[in-house]
Design an enzyme around this catalytic site. Structure first.
Site, mmCIF file in Angstrom:
data_model
loop_
_atom_site.group_PDB
_atom_site.id
_atom_site.type_symbol
_atom_site.label_atom_id
_atom_site.label_comp_id
_atom_site.label_asym_id
_atom_site.label_seq_id
_atom_site.Cartn_x
_atom_site.Cartn_y
_atom_site.Cartn_z
ATOM 1 N N ASP A 8 0.807 -1.060 -0.069
ATOM 2 C CA ASP A 8 0.031 0.002 0.077
ATOM 3 C C ASP A 8 0.934 1.412 -0.080
ATOM 4 O O ASP A 8 2.039 0.939 0.305
ATOM 5 C CB ASP A 8 -0.760 -0.056 1.254
ATOM 6 C CG ASP A 8 -1.694 1.338 1.375
ATOM 7 O OD1 ASP A 8 -2.217 1.718 0.579
ATOM 8 O OD2 ASP A 8 -1.413 1.823 2.690
ATOM 9 N N ASP A 10 -0.087 5.256 0.883
ATOM 10 C CA ASP A 10 -0.310 6.228 2.026
ATOM 11 C C ASP A 10 -0.508 5.593 3.345
ATOM 12 O O ASP A 10 -1.235 4.699 3.577
ATOM 13 C CB ASP A 10 -1.625 6.920 1.451
ATOM 14 C CG ASP A 10 -1.418 7.889 0.320
ATOM 15 O OD1 ASP A 10 -0.591 8.651 0.374
ATOM 16 O OD2 ASP A 10 -2.230 7.514 -0.378
ATOM 17 N N ARG A 54 -13.999 11.368 -1.166
ATOM 18 C CA ARG A 54 -13.852 12.011 0.100
ATOM 19 C C ARG A 54 -14.361 13.447 -0.004
ATOM 20 O O ARG A 54 -15.290 13.878 0.998
ATOM 21 C CB ARG A 54 -12.346 12.177 0.386
ATOM 22 C CG ARG A 54 -12.268 12.367 1.898
ATOM 23 C CD ARG A 54 -10.739 12.067 2.405
ATOM 24 N NE ARG A 54 -10.323 10.691 2.282
ATOM 25 C CZ ARG A 54 -9.213 10.209 1.858
ATOM 26 N NH1 ARG A 54 -8.142 11.028 1.699
ATOM 27 N NH2 ARG A 54 -9.164 8.921 1.726
HETATM 28 C C1 XBP Z 1 -5.259 6.418 0.831
HETATM 29 C C2 XBP Z 1 -6.151 7.195 0.441
HETATM 30 C C3 XBP Z 1 -6.199 8.132 -0.600
HETATM 31 C C4 XBP Z 1 -5.355 9.523 -0.190
HETATM 32 C C5 XBP Z 1 -5.542 10.520 -0.974
HETATM 33 O O1 XBP Z 1 -5.213 5.190 0.412
HETATM 34 O O2 XBP Z 1 -7.414 6.942 0.707
HETATM 35 O O3 XBP Z 1 -7.375 8.702 -0.977
HETATM 36 O O4 XBP Z 1 -6.033 9.742 0.999
HETATM 37 O O5 XBP Z 1 -5.095 10.203 -2.309
HETATM 38 P P1 XBP Z 1 -4.018 4.286 0.203
HETATM 39 P P2 XBP Z 1 -6.153 10.810 -3.650
HETATM 40 O O6 XBP Z 1 -3.401 3.957 1.603
HETATM 41 O O7 XBP Z 1 -4.891 2.803 -0.101
HETATM 42 O O8 XBP Z 1 -3.048 4.522 -0.471
HETATM 43 O O9 XBP Z 1 -6.708 12.241 -3.308
HETATM 44 O O10 XBP Z 1 -5.120 10.648 -4.854
HETATM 45 O O11 XBP Z 1 -7.135 9.818 -3.691
HETATM 46 MG MG MG Z 2 -2.960 3.302 3.326
#
Ligand code: XBP
Ligand code: MG
Length: 230
Positions: A8, A10, A54
């Site tokens: 993953d 983020d 979101r």
């Molecule tokens: C993290 C998320 C993302 C980020 C923002 O998901 O939910 O939406 O918060 O990125 P993961 P975007 O941990 O699966 O990467 O604004 O590009 O959606």
């Molecule tokens: Mg994550």
């Protein structure tokens, strides 16, 4: 046997959510919208994966019609702001990640990404933290904008597995969130979770292997050992 690790992004590769939050807020301010997400609100909103989703959820929640705003355009501006902030170099990989990537590579494992965020953000993160192209570091990259349903749906992990050409049994997912864990498991994958700032304190299933950070599993052998524990 373990043949691939699917990361993953983020919260797992790096603590990026504060930078995402800043990018969202900077864009809201730049467009004179008068919206602001503080840390408490952002924690709630993280239950909804994907930036566009979101924003739409937040508006609906506050009684504003999401259709009254150009959310795709707003989110494009957010991505531009995020990648610019990322290039500033404040973000580092989480402890153990660089070592795990290096030792997995040396051991012949394949490396993949399965994330909800979009491709420009992945490229910006890997460039800023490793000084390389994401496509040089990872054999396969599956991003949120490539699938119909984001996490907790299995789509993005299934896409990563399809591109790896491997059955789920030969891979493991590394995650920081419950939505991520549910997505990986729905794709049939084993999953190790290391909670990040925004997901620490979340309730994870009892049978989910948890680590404080990735330093204890920074080699494929250590990772396999953890997966074998009852
Ligand atoms: C993290 C998320 C993302 C980020 C923002 O998901 O939910 O939406 O918060 O990125 P993961 P975007 O941990 O699966 O990467 O604004 O590009 O959606
Ligand atoms: Mg994550």
């Amino acid at each position: 046997t373990l043949r691939a690790i699917i990361f993953d992004v983020d919260g797992t590769l790096a603590e990026t959510e504060e930078l995402h939050r800043r990018a969202f807020n900077d864009c809201f301010a730049a467009q004179g919208l008068g919206w602001h997400w503080d840390q408490h609100r952002y924690r709630e909103l993280l239950r909804v994966t994907g930036g566009k989703e979101r924003i739409a959820h937040d508006l609906a929640d506050r009684g504003i019609d999401p259709a009254a705003h150009d959310i795709p355009a707003l989110h494009r501006a957010k991505t531009e702001r995020y990648t610019a902030l990322m290039a500033g170099g404040e973000i580092a990989l989480r402890p153990g990640i660089a070592a795990l990537i290096a030792s997995a590579r040396a051991g012949g494992l394949r490396l993949a990404i399965a994330t909800t965020t979009s491709r420009p953000n992945i490229d910006a993160l890997i460039r800023a933290t490793m000084g390389r192209d994401a496509s040089e570091v990872f054999d396969v990259i599956a991003a949120g904008d490539e699938v119909a349903a984001k996490k907790p749906a299995p789509d993005v992990y299934l896409l990563a597995l399809r591109r790896l050409g491997l059955p789920a049994a030969h891979a493991v997912a590394l995650e920081d969130s419950l939505n991520g864990l549910l997505s990986a498991r729905a794709a049939g994958l084993r999953c190790v979770v290391s909670p990040a700032t925004y997901t620490r304190g979340d309730a994870f299933p009892d049978d989910c292997p948890l680590v404080a950070d990735f330093t204890d599993i920074s080699t494929p052998a250590a990772l396999e050992m953890l997966l074998r524990e009852p």
